[in-house]
Design an enzyme around this catalytic site. Structure first.
Site, PDB file in Angstrom:
ATOM      1  N   ASN A  15      65.444  37.773  33.496  1.00 59.12           N
ATOM      2  CA  ASN A  15      65.772  39.202  33.497  1.00 59.12           C
ATOM      3  C   ASN A  15      64.449  39.946  33.620  1.00 59.12           C
ATOM      4  O   ASN A  15      63.670  40.016  32.667  1.00 59.12           O
ATOM      5  CB  ASN A  15      66.502  39.598  32.217  1.00 59.12           C
ATOM      6  CG  ASN A  15      66.839  41.079  32.172  1.00 59.12           C
ATOM      7  OD1 ASN A  15      66.078  41.919  32.622  1.00 59.12           O
ATOM      8  ND2 ASN A  15      67.989  41.413  31.601  1.00 59.12           N
ATOM      9  N   GLU A  42      68.900  42.353  36.236  1.00 59.95           N
ATOM     10  CA  GLU A  42      68.403  43.718  36.040  1.00 59.95           C
ATOM     11  C   GLU A  42      67.296  44.056  37.042  1.00 59.95           C
ATOM     12  O   GLU A  42      66.242  44.556  36.677  1.00 59.95           O
ATOM     13  CB  GLU A  42      67.921  43.935  34.607  1.00 59.95           C
ATOM     14  CG  GLU A  42      69.027  44.296  33.640  1.00 59.95           C
ATOM     15  CD  GLU A  42      68.527  45.007  32.386  1.00 59.95           C
ATOM     16  OE1 GLU A  42      68.692  46.245  32.327  1.00 59.95           O
ATOM     17  OE2 GLU A  42      67.994  44.339  31.489  1.00 59.95           O
ATOM     18  N   ASP A 155      71.367  36.442  32.168  1.00 56.94           N
ATOM     19  CA  ASP A 155      71.285  37.139  30.886  1.00 56.94           C
ATOM     20  C   ASP A 155      72.715  37.342  30.410  1.00 56.94           C
ATOM     21  O   ASP A 155      73.445  38.169  30.956  1.00 56.94           O
ATOM     22  CB  ASP A 155      70.562  38.475  31.070  1.00 56.94           C
ATOM     23  CG  ASP A 155      70.482  39.286  29.783  1.00 56.94           C
ATOM     24  OD1 ASP A 155      71.015  38.835  28.744  1.00 56.94           O
ATOM     25  OD2 ASP A 155      69.898  40.382  29.816  1.00 56.94           O
ATOM     26  N   ASN A 157      73.556  38.275  27.322  1.00 59.70           N
ATOM     27  CA  ASN A 157      73.621  39.284  26.264  1.00 59.70           C
ATOM     28  C   ASN A 157      74.394  38.784  25.048  1.00 59.70           C
ATOM     29  O   ASN A 157      75.079  39.546  24.368  1.00 59.70           O
ATOM     30  CB  ASN A 157      74.226  40.584  26.799  1.00 59.70           C
ATOM     31  CG  ASN A 157      73.146  41.539  27.319  1.00 59.70           C
ATOM     32  OD1 ASN A 157      72.167  41.799  26.626  1.00 59.70           O
ATOM     33  ND2 ASN A 157      73.333  42.041  28.525  1.00 59.70           N
ATOM     34  N   ASP A 227      69.357  34.444  27.181  1.00 56.27           N
ATOM     35  CA  ASP A 227      69.285  34.027  28.590  1.00 56.27           C
ATOM     36  C   ASP A 227      69.538  32.521  28.644  1.00 56.27           C
ATOM     37  O   ASP A 227      68.850  31.744  27.972  1.00 56.27           O
ATOM     38  CB  ASP A 227      67.915  34.368  29.166  1.00 56.27           C
ATOM     39  CG  ASP A 227      67.580  35.841  29.001  1.00 56.27           C
ATOM     40  OD1 ASP A 227      67.926  36.616  29.906  1.00 56.27           O
ATOM     41  OD2 ASP A 227      66.995  36.203  27.960  1.00 56.27           O
ATOM     42  N   ASP A 256      60.925  42.523  28.940  1.00 57.25           N
ATOM     43  CA  ASP A 256      61.217  42.184  27.551  1.00 57.25           C
ATOM     44  C   ASP A 256      61.894  40.817  27.433  1.00 57.25           C
ATOM     45  O   ASP A 256      62.157  40.342  26.323  1.00 57.25           O
ATOM     46  CB  ASP A 256      62.054  43.268  26.868  1.00 57.25           C
ATOM     47  CG  ASP A 256      63.218  43.766  27.705  1.00 57.25           C
ATOM     48  OD1 ASP A 256      63.373  43.314  28.865  1.00 57.25           O
ATOM     49  OD2 ASP A 256      63.972  44.634  27.226  1.00 57.25           O
ATOM     50  N   HIS A 257      62.149  40.173  28.559  1.00 54.30           N
ATOM     51  CA  HIS A 257      62.721  38.828  28.596  1.00 54.30           C
ATOM     52  C   HIS A 257      61.692  37.831  29.120  1.00 54.30           C
ATOM     53  O   HIS A 257      60.718  38.216  29.773  1.00 54.30           O
ATOM     54  CB  HIS A 257      63.950  38.782  29.511  1.00 54.30           C
ATOM     55  CG  HIS A 257      65.128  39.543  29.002  1.00 54.30           C
ATOM     56  ND1 HIS A 257      66.261  38.938  28.512  1.00 54.30           N
ATOM     57  CD2 HIS A 257      65.360  40.886  28.926  1.00 54.30           C
ATOM     58  CE1 HIS A 257      67.133  39.862  28.146  1.00 54.30           C
ATOM     59  NE2 HIS A 257      66.614  41.042  28.386  1.00 54.30           N
TER      60      HIS A 257
END
Length: 266
Positions: A15, A42, A155, A157, A227, A256-257
């Site tokens: 991501n 994303e 991802d 979530n 993930d 941030d991943h």
């Protein structure tokens, strides 16, 4: 670029939280790791504005399903991409959000998803998340068979177990860590998927997401494993390793991943 070992087939999911903002991180990473397949989530850019040229220069074909400012998924491959299709394709939505893209690479069906986050447990967005996962289960039933080589990554979530989150007691009830999402994810994986990361890394403390708002999250290990790379049994048996590249989260202007990788002997 480092040379790839012969006979290996490496898949990565990442991501990137805006592909155009992350090119300075992503392109050197690709040069160092040379994954055969890279699934991005994303990407946050329309399909026709995806930055194809730098990836083509690095030796990758690109299949893209994007939209402005939100969502967006892409599959990059060092080999030919076949059977590229976009969306759940079940006629449920007039305008399908850019959350799923699939292709076939070297006989492996690759499905890349960006599962809805859910916002708040009592929101329409959370109900949509659960519905979307139900539709995804039907998608796999309709399109594939568990005895074929199918790889599902992205991802999700969702942190599926207590060892996938740094504070399971304090964060219980979050839209990514609560019984409803565990059940929904479990319904999809029960179709015939194995979490190949856990095949090779069963111990706690591995995370793929570290919140920008947290101070020194990698050092303090305040992360989530949301993930994932799932495979059907014929492919999971060929998986020789899987790992998370946490160092990428320490780069300048990172996502941030972190990338999650799996290696196969095809």
């Amino acid at each position: 670029m480092t040379a790839k070992r012969s006979g290996k087939f490496t898949v990565a999911t990442f991501n990137v939280n805006s592909v155009r903002s992350r090119l300075d991180v992503l392109l050197p990473w690709i040069g160092n790791h040379l994954p055969d397949v890279l699934c991005l989530q994303e990407i946050k850019v329309e399909t026709d504005k995806f930055p194809l040229e730098p990836f083509k220069a690095a030796g990758y074909e690109c299949a893209v399903f994007g939209e402005k400012s939100y969502n967006g998924v892409a599959i990059l491959s060092r080999g030919p991409l076949a059977d590229v299709r976009r969306g759940l394709d079940d006629g449920k939505e007039k305008s399908e959000p850019a959350r799923l893209i699939r292709a076939t690479v070297r006989g492996v069906a690759v499905v890349n998803t960006y599962v809805p986050q859910g916002h708040e447990p009592d929101s329409d967005k959370f109900r949509y998340k659960l519905e979307w996962l139900e539709r995804l289960r039907r998608f796999f039933e309709r399109e594939y068979a568990p005895d074929a080589k199918v790889l599902w990554c992205g991802d999700m979530n969702i942190a599926p177990t207590p060892i996938d989150i740094h504070d399971p007691k304090g964060l219980l009830g979050h839209v990514g860590f609560r019984p409803e999402v565990w059940k929904a994810l479990g319904e999809v994986t029960a179709w015939g998927f194995e979490d190949v990361f856990r095949r090779h890394r069963p111990e706690p403390g591995w995370y793929s997401y570290y919140d920008y708002r947290a101070k020194d999250p990698v050092k303090k290990k305040t992360g989530w494993r949301v993930d994932h790379i799932y495979c059907t049994a014929p492919l999971a048996r060929l998986c020789t390793d899987s790992w998370i590249d946490v160092n990428t989260r320490l780069a300048e202007k990172p996502s941030d991943h972190c990338p999650v990788l799996a290696e196969f002997e095809l």
